[in-house]
Design a protein around this motif. Structure first.
Motif, PDB file in Angstrom:
ATOM      1  N   MET A 135       0.789  -1.223   0.069  1.00 46.59           N
ATOM      2  CA  MET A 135       0.051  -0.102  -0.051  1.00 46.59           C
ATOM      3  C   MET A 135       1.049   1.185   0.228  1.00 46.59           C
ATOM      4  SD  MET A 135      -3.191  -1.162   2.506  1.00 46.59           S
ATOM      5  CE  MET A 135      -3.319   0.525   3.269  1.00 46.59           C
ATOM      6  N   LYS A 136       2.214   1.114   0.618  1.00 49.63           N
ATOM      7  CA  LYS A 136       2.854   2.505   0.737  1.00 49.63           C
ATOM      8  C   LYS A 136       3.410   2.728  -0.777  1.00 49.63           C
ATOM      9  CE  LYS A 136       4.720   2.021   5.277  1.00 49.63           C
ATOM     10  NZ  LYS A 136       5.978   1.909   6.172  1.00 49.63           N
ATOM     11  N   ALA A 137       3.985   1.448  -1.375  1.00 48.34           N
ATOM     12  CA  ALA A 137       4.398   1.709  -2.607  1.00 48.34           C
ATOM     13  C   ALA A 137       3.255   2.105  -3.685  1.00 48.34           C
ATOM     14  CB  ALA A 137       5.304   0.477  -3.130  1.00 48.34           C
ATOM     15  N   ALA A 138       2.243   1.711  -3.678  1.00 48.72           N
ATOM     16  CA  ALA A 138       1.100   1.870  -4.682  1.00 48.72           C
ATOM     17  C   ALA A 138       0.402   3.062  -4.098  1.00 48.72           C
ATOM     18  CB  ALA A 138       0.253   0.764  -4.500  1.00 48.72           C
ATOM     19  N   ARG A 139       0.613   3.762  -2.991  1.00 48.46           N
ATOM     20  CA  ARG A 139      -0.059   4.818  -2.519  1.00 48.46           C
ATOM     21  C   ARG A 139      -1.382   4.695  -2.603  1.00 48.46           C
ATOM     22  NH1 ARG A 139       4.029   9.777  -2.631  1.00 48.46           N
ATOM     23  NH2 ARG A 139       5.931   8.508  -2.559  1.00 48.46           N
ATOM     24  N   SER A 140      -1.948   3.720  -2.428  1.00 44.51           N
ATOM     25  CA  SER A 140      -3.319   3.328  -2.623  1.00 44.51           C
ATOM     26  C   SER A 140      -3.965   2.085  -1.639  1.00 44.51           C
ATOM     27  CB  SER A 140      -3.395   2.772  -4.062  1.00 44.51           C
ATOM     28  OG  SER A 140      -4.674   2.206  -4.290  1.00 44.51           O
ATOM     29  N   LEU A 141      -5.051   2.041  -1.349  1.00 47.26           N
ATOM     30  CA  LEU A 141      -5.899   1.084  -0.631  1.00 47.26           C
ATOM     31  C   LEU A 141      -6.111  -0.269  -1.442  1.00 47.26           C
ATOM     32  CD1 LEU A 141      -8.439   3.050   1.404  1.00 47.26           C
ATOM     33  CD2 LEU A 141      -6.048   2.066   2.253  1.00 47.26           C
ATOM     34  N   ARG A 142      -5.757  -0.028  -2.708  1.00 42.13           N
ATOM     35  CA  ARG A 142      -6.205  -1.280  -3.682  1.00 42.13           C
ATOM     36  C   ARG A 142      -5.480  -2.616  -3.014  1.00 42.13           C
ATOM     37  NH1 ARG A 142      -8.350  -3.580  -7.559  1.00 42.13           N
ATOM     38  NH2 ARG A 142      -7.168  -4.898  -9.307  1.00 42.13           N
ATOM     39  N   PRO A 143      -4.261  -2.627  -2.875  1.00 40.04           N
ATOM     40  CA  PRO A 143      -3.847  -4.013  -2.412  1.00 40.04           C
ATOM     41  C   PRO A 143      -4.566  -4.532  -1.169  1.00 40.04           C
ATOM     42  CG  PRO A 143      -1.904  -2.484  -2.658  1.00 40.04           C
ATOM     43  CD  PRO A 143      -3.263  -1.662  -2.912  1.00 40.04           C
ATOM     44  N   LEU A 144      -5.105  -3.574  -0.274  1.00 36.35           N
ATOM     45  CA  LEU A 144      -5.927  -4.226   0.651  1.00 36.35           C
ATOM     46  C   LEU A 144      -7.200  -4.449   0.546  1.00 36.35           C
ATOM     47  CD1 LEU A 144      -6.347  -4.903   4.011  1.00 36.35           C
ATOM     48  CD2 LEU A 144      -6.774  -2.284   4.003  1.00 36.35           C
ATOM     49  N   GLU A 145      -7.672  -3.766  -0.606  1.00 37.06           N
ATOM     50  CA  GLU A 145      -9.097  -4.139  -1.092  1.00 37.06           C
ATOM     51  C   GLU A 145      -8.900  -5.496  -1.932  1.00 37.06           C
ATOM     52  OE1 GLU A 145      -9.756  -0.593  -3.401  1.00 37.06           O
ATOM     53  OE2 GLU A 145     -10.562   0.584  -1.836  1.00 37.06           O
ATOM     54  N   VAL A 146      -7.958  -5.856  -2.447  1.00 31.32           N
ATOM     55  CA  VAL A 146      -7.773  -7.027  -3.331  1.00 31.32           C
ATOM     56  C   VAL A 146      -7.571  -8.119  -2.214  1.00 31.32           C
ATOM     57  CG1 VAL A 146      -5.935  -8.338  -4.816  1.00 31.32           C
ATOM     58  CG2 VAL A 146      -6.887  -5.951  -5.582  1.00 31.32           C
ATOM     59  N   LEU A 147      -6.646  -7.963  -1.327  1.00 30.64           N
ATOM     60  CA  LEU A 147      -6.627  -8.805  -0.266  1.00 30.64           C
ATOM     61  C   LEU A 147      -7.858  -9.246   0.411  1.00 30.64           C
ATOM     62  CD1 LEU A 147      -4.218 -10.581   1.512  1.00 30.64           C
ATOM     63  CD2 LEU A 147      -4.581  -8.938   3.155  1.00 30.64           C
ATOM     64  N   SER A 148      -8.632  -8.327   0.782  1.00 24.49           N
ATOM     65  CA  SER A 148      -9.762  -8.553   1.394  1.00 24.49           C
ATOM     66  C   SER A 148     -10.865  -9.152   0.622  1.00 24.49           C
ATOM     67  CB  SER A 148     -10.491  -7.085   2.156  1.00 24.49           C
ATOM     68  OG  SER A 148     -10.892  -6.478   1.023  1.00 24.49           O
ATOM     69  N   LYS A 149     -10.686  -9.133  -0.503  1.00 22.43           N
ATOM     70  CA  LYS A 149     -11.796  -9.917  -1.432  1.00 22.43           C
ATOM     71  C   LYS A 149     -11.289 -11.295  -1.663  1.00 22.43           C
ATOM     72  CE  LYS A 149     -14.119 -10.073  -5.897  1.00 22.43           C
ATOM     73  NZ  LYS A 149     -14.251  -9.098  -7.230  1.00 22.43           N
ATOM     74  N   TYR A 150     -10.163 -11.656  -1.917  1.00 24.99           N
ATOM     75  CA  TYR A 150      -9.442 -12.698  -2.332  1.00 24.99           C
ATOM     76  C   TYR A 150      -9.048 -13.678  -1.223  1.00 24.99           C
ATOM     77  CZ  TYR A 150     -10.676 -11.387  -6.737  1.00 24.99           C
ATOM     78  OH  TYR A 150     -11.402 -10.884  -8.138  1.00 24.99           O
ATOM     79  N   LEU A 151      -8.284 -13.209  -0.264  1.00 22.65           N
ATOM     80  CA  LEU A 151      -7.896 -13.884   0.856  1.00 22.65           C
ATOM     81  C   LEU A 151      -8.872 -14.833   1.443  1.00 22.65           C
ATOM     82  CD1 LEU A 151      -5.271 -15.060   2.082  1.00 22.65           C
ATOM     83  CD2 LEU A 151      -5.686 -13.220   3.760  1.00 22.65           C
ATOM     84  N   PRO A 152      -9.818 -14.116   2.054  1.00 21.31           N
ATOM     85  CA  PRO A 152     -11.051 -15.219   2.725  1.00 21.31           C
ATOM     86  C   PRO A 152     -11.478 -16.175   1.754  1.00 21.31           C
ATOM     87  CG  PRO A 152     -11.276 -12.760   3.210  1.00 21.31           C
ATOM     88  CD  PRO A 152     -10.333 -13.032   2.318  1.00 21.31           C
ATOM     89  N   ALA A 153     -11.735 -15.657   0.380  1.00 15.84           N
ATOM     90  CA  ALA A 153     -12.101 -16.854  -0.691  1.00 15.84           C
ATOM     91  C   ALA A 153     -11.325 -18.096  -0.532  1.00 15.84           C
ATOM     92  CB  ALA A 153     -12.258 -15.996  -1.750  1.00 15.84           C
ATOM     93  N   MET A 154      -9.823 -17.821  -0.375  1.00 13.46           N
ATOM     94  CA  MET A 154      -9.197 -18.963  -0.788  1.00 13.46           C
ATOM     95  C   MET A 154      -9.189 -19.609   0.662  1.00 13.46           C
ATOM     96  SD  MET A 154      -5.669 -16.719  -1.966  1.00 13.46           S
ATOM     97  CE  MET A 154      -4.510 -17.914  -1.488  1.00 13.46           C
ATOM     98  N   ILE A 155      -9.410 -19.250   1.696  1.00  8.09           N
ATOM     99  CA  ILE A 155      -9.682 -19.956   3.040  1.00  8.09           C
ATOM    100  C   ILE A 155     -10.914 -20.877   3.319  1.00  8.09           C
ATOM    101  CG2 ILE A 155      -9.730 -19.508   5.588  1.00  8.09           C
ATOM    102  CD1 ILE A 155      -7.927 -17.206   5.191  1.00  8.09           C
TER     103      ILE A 155
END
Length: 164
Positions: A135-155
């Motif tokens: 998120m720091k490098a991207a200067r965006s919340l997008r990495p967190l949004e992607v993680l929150s969508k796909y990580l639970p789907a993997m679990i």
């Protein structure tokens, strides 16, 4: 504060860093515990946690996001084994909260009974740390949004993935 006053309260800088880390670790664990509180099945608890995390970071500049433990680990752990060990204890403590929630998922059928809850919890902590860095490098919340969508789907099992 004055140098003399600082050493009145702390033996050295390492003692100060440890005290700050311990305070931060307690607050971070409390945040994770609150997000994963036992109301609802495990997938909904993870949804609630990630929603709270997105809300928490949406109010700050993405460049200043991060985890104090993770940031200190990146900067100093390679040169300070005591600090690295202390930070690992903090990560393990948070991992334990995720492990309990994943074990609850095994009980409610949302996680495969064959799943290794400890390894999945380790994955969650590792993914979160990487996401906060990204998120720091991207200067965006997008990495967190992607993680929150796909990580639970993997679990969580297939029947719970359709709710997203």
């Amino acid at each position: 504060i004055l140098k003399g006053s600082f050493y009145n309260y702390f033996e050295d800088k390492d003692t100060f860093i440890t005290a700050v880390l311990d305070k931060y670790a307690g607050e971070w664990r409390e945040f994770v515990e609150k997000g994963l509180a036992t109301k609802g099945d495990a997938p909904h608890r993870f949804d609630r946690f990630f929603a709270a995390l997105c809300k928490r970071y949406s109010s700050v500049d993405a460049r200043s996001c991060g985890c104090l433990a993770g940031n200190l680990c990146q900067e100093r752990a390679a040169h300070d084994s005591a600090l690295a060990g202390h930070i690992e204890i903090i990560f393990a403590s948070v991992q334990d909260v995720f492990r309990h929630a994943i074990e609850d998922g095994k009980k409610d059928g949302s996680v495969s009974p064959d799943a290794d809850a400890d390894a999945l919890a380790d994955l969650v902590v590792n993914a979160l740390q990487g996401t906060l860095l990204r998120m720091k490098a991207a200067r965006s919340l997008r990495p967190l949004e992607v993680l929150s969508k796909y990580l639970p789907a993997m679990i969580f099992r297939e029947k719970y993935q359709t709710r997203r």
